[in-house]
Design a protein around this motif. Structure first.
Motif: not given
Length: 310
Positions: A258-261, A1-7, A201-204, A170-179
Motif C-alpha cells: 500500500f505505501f509503496l503504491t 505483479m503490478t498495481s495499475g499504472s506505476q509512475p 465505503e470511501t476508498g481511503l 500467494g492466493g491474495m495476489k488478485t485481491d491486491l490488484l483490485d485493492f
C-alpha cells in the motif's frame, strides 16, 4: 505483479482543490478536532491566504470562534500533500522515499535514533511516568541502547538489508490488484484507523488501516501474514509506521504494497524499481507485532515522540 499504472520517480502534478476537498469531506465532521489557527495554515502547511480562501469556497471544514478560523490538523496534512505544498509532510515522504535504496546492500544500514518523548497532557497531576515499549529493548536490530534522560533514549540499529526480493502473496495476489488501484492514502484520525467499513465505503486508508485489511484478507486466502509496527527509518527523521510481514522462503519478510503504491503515485519513487510486491528491507524497524503500539507511554497514554536519526 503490478498495481495499475506505476509512475516513474517524477513528482506528481498537484490535485485540483475541488478534488482534494471531495476526498476530505468523506471523513465525517464528528472525527475532526479544530485546533489549527489560520496563521498556522501558512506557517506549517504552506497554504497561502489566496489558496485557503479557494479551499474554503470549495467546502473545506472550518470552525469560527472568538480567535478566528480554526482547522483540523489531519485535513491540512492531506491538503498539503495533495496540493504539493512545501510542507513538513511532503518533505518527510521524500526522505522516506530516499531511504529505500539504503536497504539493498547485503549488510544493511547502521542508524542511530534518538527518541525524545513529550508529556501526553501537561495538565495531568504529578510527574510524567515515561515507559519505553519493551519491544524496543528486545529488538534483534538493536546494537546499543542508552538512556539519556527519563524521556530520552539513543538506539543504535543495524537494519536488515538484502538484494531486491519479490513477494508472491500467494492466493491474495488478485485481491491486491483490485485493492491497490482503488484505495488512496489519506491521513486518518485514530478512531477510523481500524474501521474497514469506512475504507470500503470511501476508498481511503492510512498505513494502519491498509495493514488491517491486508492481514484480514491474507488470512482468508490462506496466506501466512501478520501485522508489524515500529519505525520507517530515514534520516534525519524517522517516522512511526505500520506494515505487514509475509512468510516466504522459510522466513518472515516485510511487505508494504500500500505505501509503496502511494509513494509511486506521488512520483517519489520509480514504480518500476519499487513495485508493490517488492520487500522494503533495510528501512523497517519492527518493535511490535500489533497494528500499532506507542514507542513511549506516559502514564499508560501514548506519548508524542521526536525521532532524530543519523
Amino acid at each position: 505483479m503490478t498495481s495499475g499504472s506505476q509512475p516513474s520517480a517524477r513528482e506528481a502534478t498537484p490535485c485540483a482543490p475541488a478534488d482534494v476537498i471531495e476526498h476530505i469531506r468523506r471523513v465525517p465532521d464528528s472525527f475532526r478536532v479544530f485546533t489549527v489557527t489560520e496563521e498556522l495554515t501558512w506557517r506549517f502547511y504552506q497554504l497561502p491566504p489566496s489558496l485557503l480562501e479557494q479551499l474554503l469556497d470549495e467546502g473545506l471544514p472550518v470552525r469560527t470562534g472568538a480567535d478566528g478560523l480554526t482547522f483540523d490538523r489531519k485535513d491540512l496534512e492531506n491538503l498539503s500533500l495533495a496540493l504539493r505544498t512545501s510542507s513538513p509532510q511532503l518533505s518527510g515522504l521524500r526522505l522516506m522515499a530516499a531511504a529505500l535504496a539504503a536497504g539493498e546492500s547485503g549488510t544493511g544500514p547502521v542508524r542511530t535514533v534518538e527518541l525524545t518523548a513529550r508529556c501526553y497532557d501537561p495538565s495531568h497531576p504529578g510527574d510524567c511516568r515515561f515507559e519505553l515499549l519493551p519491544g524496543v529493548r528486545s529488538s534483534p536490530e538493536v546494537m546499543d541502547l542508552q538512556t539519556l534522560a527519563r524521556n530520552r533514549h539513543r538506539v543504535r540499529l543495524r537494519l536488515r538489508g538484502r538484494p531486491p526480493v519479490r513477494l508472491s502473496f500467494g492466493g491474495m495476489k488478485t485481491d491486491l490488484l483490485d485493492f491497490l488501484p482503488r484505495t488512496r492514502f489519506h491521513h486518518l484520525p485514530a478512531d477510523l484507523a481500524s474501521d474497514l467499513g469506512f475504507m470500503r465505503e470511501t476508498g481511503l486508508a492510512d498505513c494502519r488501516l491498509a495493514c488491517r485489511y491486508l492481514v484480514a484478507r491474507g488470512e482468508e486466502c490462506g496466506v501466512l501474514i501478520r501485522p508489524a509496527s515500529g519505525l520507517f527509518v530515514s534520516r534525519p527523521f524517522s517516522a512511526v509506521h505500520s506494515w505487514v510481514e509475509v512468510f516466504q522462503d522459510d522466513e518472515w519478510l516485510p511487505a508494504d504494497p500500500f505505501f509503496l503504491t502511494a509513494l509511486a503515485r506521488w512520483g517519489l519513487i520509480d514504480g518500476a524499481d519499487w513495485p508493490a510486491d517488492r520487500s522494503p528491507t533495510g528501512v523497517c524497524w519492527k518493535v511490535s507485532s500489533l497494528y500499532e503500539e506507542p514507542l513511549v507511554s506516559d502514564r499508560r497514554h501514548r506519548a508524542p515522540v521526536s525521532l532524530l536519526t543519523r
